[in-house]
Design a protein around this motif. Sequence first.
Motif, mmCIF file in Angstrom:
data_model
loop_
_atom_site.group_PDB
_atom_site.id
_atom_site.type_symbol
_atom_site.label_atom_id
_atom_site.label_comp_id
_atom_site.label_asym_id
_atom_site.label_seq_id
_atom_site.Cartn_x
_atom_site.Cartn_y
_atom_site.Cartn_z
ATOM 1 N N PRO A 535 0.806 -1.148 0.156
ATOM 2 C CA PRO A 535 0.110 -0.093 -0.208
ATOM 3 C C PRO A 535 1.052 1.360 -0.157
ATOM 4 O O PRO A 535 1.861 1.302 0.828
ATOM 5 C CB PRO A 535 -0.607 -0.028 1.257
ATOM 6 C CG PRO A 535 -0.418 -1.504 1.891
ATOM 7 C CD PRO A 535 0.707 -2.058 1.325
ATOM 8 N N LEU A 536 0.568 2.213 -1.083
ATOM 9 C CA LEU A 536 1.542 3.301 -1.133
ATOM 10 C C LEU A 536 0.846 4.491 0.005
ATOM 11 O O LEU A 536 1.449 5.382 0.214
ATOM 12 C CB LEU A 536 1.348 3.881 -2.476
ATOM 13 C CG LEU A 536 2.026 2.907 -3.401
ATOM 14 C CD1 LEU A 536 1.641 3.603 -4.797
ATOM 15 C CD2 LEU A 536 3.615 2.737 -3.344
ATOM 16 N N GLY A 537 -0.201 4.238 0.641
ATOM 17 C CA GLY A 537 -0.842 5.266 1.440
ATOM 18 C C GLY A 537 -1.630 6.454 0.457
ATOM 19 O O GLY A 537 -2.314 7.158 1.156
ATOM 20 N N PHE A 538 -1.731 6.169 -0.739
ATOM 21 C CA PHE A 538 -2.697 7.004 -1.632
ATOM 22 C C PHE A 538 -3.301 6.031 -2.793
ATOM 23 O O PHE A 538 -2.589 4.937 -2.974
ATOM 24 C CB PHE A 538 -2.001 8.191 -2.112
ATOM 25 C CG PHE A 538 -0.767 7.821 -2.780
ATOM 26 C CD1 PHE A 538 -0.790 7.769 -4.153
ATOM 27 C CD2 PHE A 538 0.629 7.952 -2.206
ATOM 28 C CE1 PHE A 538 0.374 7.479 -4.989
ATOM 29 C CE2 PHE A 538 1.729 7.866 -2.843
ATOM 30 C CZ PHE A 538 1.504 7.628 -4.400
ATOM 31 N N ASP A 539 -4.100 6.453 -3.385
ATOM 32 C CA ASP A 539 -4.780 5.693 -4.607
ATOM 33 C C ASP A 539 -4.155 5.885 -5.813
ATOM 34 O O ASP A 539 -4.434 7.232 -6.389
ATOM 35 C CB ASP A 539 -6.197 5.888 -4.406
ATOM 36 C CG ASP A 539 -6.838 5.126 -5.533
ATOM 37 O OD1 ASP A 539 -6.332 4.154 -6.139
ATOM 38 O OD2 ASP A 539 -8.174 5.309 -5.910
ATOM 39 N N PRO A 540 -3.288 5.503 -6.393
ATOM 40 C CA PRO A 540 -2.487 5.687 -7.669
ATOM 41 C C PRO A 540 -3.318 5.390 -8.865
ATOM 42 O O PRO A 540 -3.032 5.829 -10.030
ATOM 43 C CB PRO A 540 -1.322 4.854 -7.718
ATOM 44 C CG PRO A 540 -1.699 3.650 -7.003
ATOM 45 C CD PRO A 540 -2.514 3.850 -5.875
ATOM 46 N N THR A 541 -4.524 4.895 -8.831
ATOM 47 C CA THR A 541 -5.269 4.373 -10.009
ATOM 48 C C THR A 541 -5.778 5.780 -10.783
ATOM 49 O O THR A 541 -6.462 6.775 -9.957
ATOM 50 C CB THR A 541 -6.470 3.456 -9.788
ATOM 51 O OG1 THR A 541 -7.283 4.271 -8.561
ATOM 52 C CG2 THR A 541 -5.966 2.192 -9.287
ATOM 53 N N ARG A 542 -5.824 5.665 -11.848
ATOM 54 C CA ARG A 542 -6.264 6.926 -13.040
ATOM 55 C C ARG A 542 -5.963 8.304 -12.529
ATOM 56 O O ARG A 542 -6.607 9.190 -12.577
ATOM 57 C CB ARG A 542 -7.771 6.761 -12.746
ATOM 58 C CG ARG A 542 -8.596 5.692 -13.229
ATOM 59 C CD ARG A 542 -9.884 5.776 -13.688
ATOM 60 N NE ARG A 542 -10.250 4.926 -14.540
ATOM 61 C CZ ARG A 542 -11.295 4.822 -15.524
ATOM 62 N NH1 ARG A 542 -11.855 5.697 -15.485
ATOM 63 N NH2 ARG A 542 -11.664 3.940 -16.206
ATOM 64 N N LEU A 543 -4.686 8.339 -12.093
ATOM 65 C CA LEU A 543 -3.920 9.364 -12.119
ATOM 66 C C LEU A 543 -3.060 9.845 -13.132
ATOM 67 O O LEU A 543 -2.332 8.953 -13.842
ATOM 68 C CB LEU A 543 -3.212 9.568 -10.555
ATOM 69 C CG LEU A 543 -3.815 9.406 -9.217
ATOM 70 C CD1 LEU A 543 -2.668 9.629 -8.536
ATOM 71 C CD2 LEU A 543 -4.934 10.509 -8.944
ATOM 72 N N LEU A 544 -3.336 11.198 -13.539
ATOM 73 C CA LEU A 544 -2.477 11.611 -14.861
ATOM 74 C C LEU A 544 -1.732 12.748 -14.403
ATOM 75 O O LEU A 544 -2.223 13.476 -13.680
ATOM 76 C CB LEU A 544 -3.316 11.622 -16.189
ATOM 77 C CG LEU A 544 -2.579 12.476 -17.376
ATOM 78 C CD1 LEU A 544 -1.762 11.113 -17.805
ATOM 79 C CD2 LEU A 544 -3.626 12.818 -18.263
ATOM 80 N N ILE A 545 -0.295 12.640 -14.618
ATOM 81 C CA ILE A 545 0.511 13.791 -14.186
ATOM 82 C C ILE A 545 0.862 14.466 -15.358
ATOM 83 O O ILE A 545 1.122 14.051 -16.500
ATOM 84 C CB ILE A 545 1.933 13.341 -13.446
ATOM 85 C CG1 ILE A 545 1.462 12.192 -12.293
ATOM 86 C CG2 ILE A 545 2.612 14.305 -13.135
ATOM 87 C CD1 ILE A 545 2.552 11.472 -11.599
ATOM 88 N N VAL A 546 0.673 15.840 -15.345
ATOM 89 C CA VAL A 546 1.330 16.791 -16.296
ATOM 90 C C VAL A 546 2.227 17.419 -15.805
ATOM 91 O O VAL A 546 2.139 18.111 -14.740
ATOM 92 C CB VAL A 546 -0.184 17.684 -16.768
ATOM 93 C CG1 VAL A 546 0.521 18.545 -17.785
ATOM 94 C CG2 VAL A 546 -1.215 16.745 -17.224
ATOM 95 N N THR A 547 3.547 17.460 -16.358
ATOM 96 C CA THR A 547 4.479 18.074 -15.770
ATOM 97 C C THR A 547 5.006 19.212 -16.572
ATOM 98 O O THR A 547 5.111 19.076 -17.858
ATOM 99 C CB THR A 547 5.845 17.233 -15.705
ATOM 100 O OG1 THR A 547 5.344 15.931 -15.011
ATOM 101 C CG2 THR A 547 6.858 17.934 -15.152
ATOM 102 N N VAL A 548 5.252 20.182 -15.779
ATOM 103 C CA VAL A 548 6.038 21.239 -16.679
ATOM 104 C C VAL A 548 7.079 21.912 -16.156
ATOM 105 O O VAL A 548 7.268 22.043 -14.867
ATOM 106 C CB VAL A 548 4.881 22.853 -16.293
ATOM 107 C CG1 VAL A 548 5.404 23.925 -17.199
ATOM 108 C CG2 VAL A 548 3.520 22.472 -16.875
ATOM 109 N N ASP A 549 8.296 21.551 -16.844
ATOM 110 C CA ASP A 549 9.489 21.709 -16.608
ATOM 111 C C ASP A 549 10.026 22.997 -16.374
ATOM 112 O O ASP A 549 10.988 23.290 -15.468
ATOM 113 C CB ASP A 549 10.538 20.970 -17.518
ATOM 114 C CG ASP A 549 10.528 19.565 -17.255
ATOM 115 O OD1 ASP A 549 10.507 19.017 -16.088
ATOM 116 O OD2 ASP A 549 10.492 18.804 -18.181
ATOM 117 N N GLN A 550 9.403 24.142 -17.046
ATOM 118 C CA GLN A 550 9.663 25.373 -16.901
ATOM 119 C C GLN A 550 8.725 26.324 -17.329
ATOM 120 O O GLN A 550 8.075 25.964 -18.336
ATOM 121 C CB GLN A 550 10.850 25.718 -17.968
ATOM 122 C CG GLN A 550 12.015 26.790 -17.289
ATOM 123 C CD GLN A 550 13.159 26.752 -18.214
ATOM 124 O OE1 GLN A 550 13.160 26.222 -19.218
ATOM 125 N NE2 GLN A 550 13.825 27.976 -18.142
#
Lengths: 889, 109
Positions: A535-550
């Motif tokens: 268990p990670l302590g959170f729910d990782p399903t259906r999460l999408l990460i949008v990353t902006v480097d700058q």
Amino acid sequence: MKLYDWLLAAYPSRFRERFGAGMHEAFAEDYARSRARGRLAACVFLATTIAHALCFGLVERLPRAATFRSFLSVDVRDAIRSLWATPIITAVAVLSLALGIGANTALFSILNSLVFRPLPGRDPQRLVMLTSDGTMTSWTNPIWEQIRDRQPDFFESACAWSPNRFNVAGSGRADFVDGAYVSGGLFRTLGINPIAGRALTPADDVRGGGPDGQIAVISYRLWQQRFAGASDVLGRQIVVNRIPFTIVGVSPPGFGGLEPGQAMDVFLPIASEAAIRGRDSALDGRSSWWLRVMARLRPNQTLEAAAAALNAVRPAIREATLPPDHQKMVAGFLNEPFTLASAPTGVSELRNRFEQPLAIVMSVVAAVLLIACANIANLMLARAAARRHEMTVRLALGASRARLACQTLVESLILALAGGVAGLALAASGAALLIRQLGSDVATVTLDVPLDWRVLAFTAGASLGATLLFGLAPALGLGSVEPHDVLKDQSRTVAGERRAGFRNALVVAQVGLSFALVVGAGLFVRTFTTLMTTPLGFDPTRLLIVTVDQVPADVPLKNVAAFGQRIADVMATIPGVARASLSHITPLSGRNTTNRVVVSGGPALSRPAEQTAWVAGVAPGWFETYGMRVLAGRDISASDVADGDAVAVVNETFVRRFVGPQTPLGRRIKGVGFGKLDCVIVGVVNDAVYRTARIGVVPTIYLPMTQFGRVPSGFSVTAKLTAERVSIERSLTDALRLADPTLAFSFRDYTDQVRATLVQERLVAMLAGFFGLLAMLLAALGLYGVTSYSVSRRRPEIAVRLALGATAGGLVRLVLRRVVTMIGLGTVIGIALILWASKFIGALLFQVDARDPITICGAAAVLALVGLFAGWLPARKASRLDPTVALRG
Amino acid sequence: MVKPIALHILLALSDRDTHGYALMQAIREQSGGQVPVQTASFYRHLAKLMDEGLVAEATGRREADDPRRGAYYRITGRGRQVLAAEKRRLLDLVAQMKKIRLSPRKADA
């Protein structure tokens, strides 16, 4: 010492009596010396000694009269003929050898590229790495500039670099290419000449660009892949993080960078970092440790001399590059010596990570090759038994035993060479497949695995070793053939077979080895599944990460959080997105921020490791997006503005370590050392993994994005989706474009990010599982072979038993009794092996002991089932024998 | 012509009788590590020299010495002849070499 007695057995007894004692002494002395020089030296010594003793010992056995010409003309021809006469045995042998040698070569070629192969360029033996403690160390640019300006005083030349992922797409969806910031002198220091155009020079590495403006050198690979090898590539432009760079050169094909596993396809001058990163530039950062420094010694200059010269001016260099806020540690900083470490093979993060797992997998495949060799030895012995008559006739006609032994050895050699060649072909594709598994979409791994002389030598050595392993037994067995007895033996007899002891012992060894491999596979698979399901302590399903480097350059630093919030708000409005929350990094991303802190009224913690807490900047609603629960106090809210009261939310582990049993709410967290952190705990959330599942939960402080101390110019937005990612990716891209046309961003599934932290475990589990299975099949094949051979030899005996009234069941039991004994003995050997190996693999396991009884029992059960089935097939055949036919025939 | 390692064995034995490992060490020192000495190959050459009658087992082991070290070896009369012939040949060669002048060239001009 026992080992050497075994090795001496390769020599004829005459030689042994004459020189045995002296050789023993010499071996002992040399071995002690090599051990004093370290483990690697001892291993190399043992390997060469074994090879030498076997080769020379066998050569001594050869009759002096056997000339090379007769060897070629007669033996090779005869050997090929006789192999051709038994095509199935030959095919099985070559195939299993090809698999075994192929797997070994594939792994070795990866190890070779990662660990042994020197950097391309001129005289890599003279390259040294600048470190502070012998491990991979990074330095600040001010320190590098000091060394750069003084380099003629210490070395022939010096260079620095920092690997970096560059976005070459301009705006919109990011398109990453691996590259590096490199100093102007890098190509000259390494001795690498571009195949087209020119290399970077120190004149290019000045702030604001050199005489040709902002320039770049690209790799041969990038030239072929992105520019299709266009001849007019020089002078064209490549846009890196929205800044155009003019391509002035192409590096040669063999040069893939300085860090095995890390591709470098774009080389930019270090000074251009200011143009790309703008206000985040680390060029003047006295506490931004991002550059690796390497130097080339002068011919005949020793490492120590160079280090001494460098350390002589250390005070001046350190004084000029003193980091700010460093008052307490000034003394340590000033006095820390510079160390030089020899670095002819470059440095590699990948090497550090995978060296041990690869070594373990390498021993697994070596064991598989051993098992395959045992199988072939059994096949060859069976074949030799079938040819006893032929051999006897030849002996009777006057052939010498040595000559016949030589011929069987030649047969084995031909088999091994065929297996080796096929293995080499398999290895090429196998290695490529493996390297793809080493990477993830978070960090790509690029590793060239050319067939250089080391790999070829390894394959040749493996083939020769295999030949000796499986070819020696039949060749030596000839020594005891007595023509008189064998010819007489042609008459019918009901006696059971003789001389099966060695073959049975081989099968027992096979069962033992494969048992150990199956247990190992079980352990690694359990480690992987445990980590996957922790268990990670959170729910990782259906999460999408949008990353902006700058963030775009026109956004002022103090508005970065607000800008990120606006992007998150835009994303939240898109159908299919339940919620979207801003944070500076995401859990398990591989990026960390740490701070040393103390809490008012908390327990006294003095060691730096105890004081370390991990820090994340998050926006309101972030915990909800990740499915985390606020256990006490409140969530971070929109009212926690930049100039408001500084607040923090911490996790349970943080409370346990830093606060103790009292109530955490309202207590003050203060930074120690560098940290300027000063905030009040307003809430507690449940424990969640920050770094990796294996490391587990660490004490974590969540700060409001608006109050996050170090202003980051990049951020992540995590979106909880209610629809499939593919269906909304398009609308998400359009919405982000609309929000800011110059924004560059990338998407990643959260599950991919979790998987990326388990690459090593997955790889080891997969390989150990595959080869464990293969080993078990080979052992079963060995059991089957030896049992069916013995049944066929005992046909007359079995027929007599049947004729005298033995039941079918009784016969099956009779045959299986021996199978059970072999499996039992093998299991005991296997358990001993596992107990011995447990200290090597322990570090790679997670929440399972290397001596785990459940895994061992499970493996024993599986192996017993498979083995019994392999033995039952010939047993059943024996019980169906028609006694009249068998006795008449 | 005698192989380098064989020459070194004879050379080391010309001085004093000794046992196998000490002989190996002596060769390592004499050649400054230039001649690789590995147990197996060393004993093969030693056996050859003994078969050719250039080296023989020395009789009478020294009292204080460890019996594990194995036999002592000595150079035979024939061995000394071969060594002397080899010495003459090499000295001749050196004399010839001294007569010619090699113009020094830059390594990587």
